[in-house]
Design an enzyme around this catalytic site. Structure first.
Site, PDB file in Angstrom:
ATOM      1  N   CYS A   1       0.833  -1.200   0.000  1.00 11.68           N
ATOM      2  CA  CYS A   1       0.000   0.000   0.000  1.00 11.68           C
ATOM      3  C   CYS A   1       0.873   1.258   0.000  1.00 11.68           C
ATOM      4  O   CYS A   1       1.569   1.529   0.977  1.00 11.68           O
ATOM      5  CB  CYS A   1      -0.915  -0.052   1.230  1.00 11.68           C
ATOM      6  SG  CYS A   1      -1.734   1.491   1.647  1.00 11.68           S
TER       7      CYS A   1
ATOM      8  N   CYS B   1       0.221   3.742   2.786  1.00 11.83           N
ATOM      9  CA  CYS B   1       0.689   3.144   4.046  1.00 11.83           C
ATOM     10  C   CYS B   1       2.186   3.373   4.215  1.00 11.83           C
ATOM     11  O   CYS B   1       2.655   3.676   5.319  1.00 11.83           O
ATOM     12  CB  CYS B   1       0.412   1.644   4.067  1.00 11.83           C
ATOM     13  SG  CYS B   1      -1.323   1.182   3.985  1.00 11.83           S
TER      14      CYS B   1
END
Length: 86
Positions: free
Chosen positions: A14, A17
């Protein structure tokens, strides 16, 4: 925990992230008023399911075992610190 907990639910694939991770680590190193934990949603599927996480990154604020606040997506450090004001 006897302190509030900031839980960062993330995954290694991600992009947002990966951008949020260093910010959360800075916060963990700079604050003693709360604990910070990182949960890889790929490895801890049951935790992500328990909290109904549908998108990542998700930040949860847990106080006395109960979720009290939530943020989804990439946010700046100041907003994360605001989340931790209980």
């Amino acid at each position: 925990s006897d302190k509030p907990v900031l839980m960062d639910i993330w995954a290694p694939w991600c992009g947002p992230c990966m951008m949020l991770g260093p910010i959360v680590e800075d916060i963990a190193n700079e604050n003693d008023a709360f604990k910070v934990v990182k949960v890889n949603s790929d490895e801890a599927v049951t935790i992500a399911q328990k909290y109904g996480v549908m998108s990542i990154p998700t930040l949860l604020v847990i106080d006395k075992g109960v979720e009290v606040k939530r943020s989804v997506g990439l946010i700046p450090k100041e907003q994360i610190l605001d989340l931790m004001k209980l």
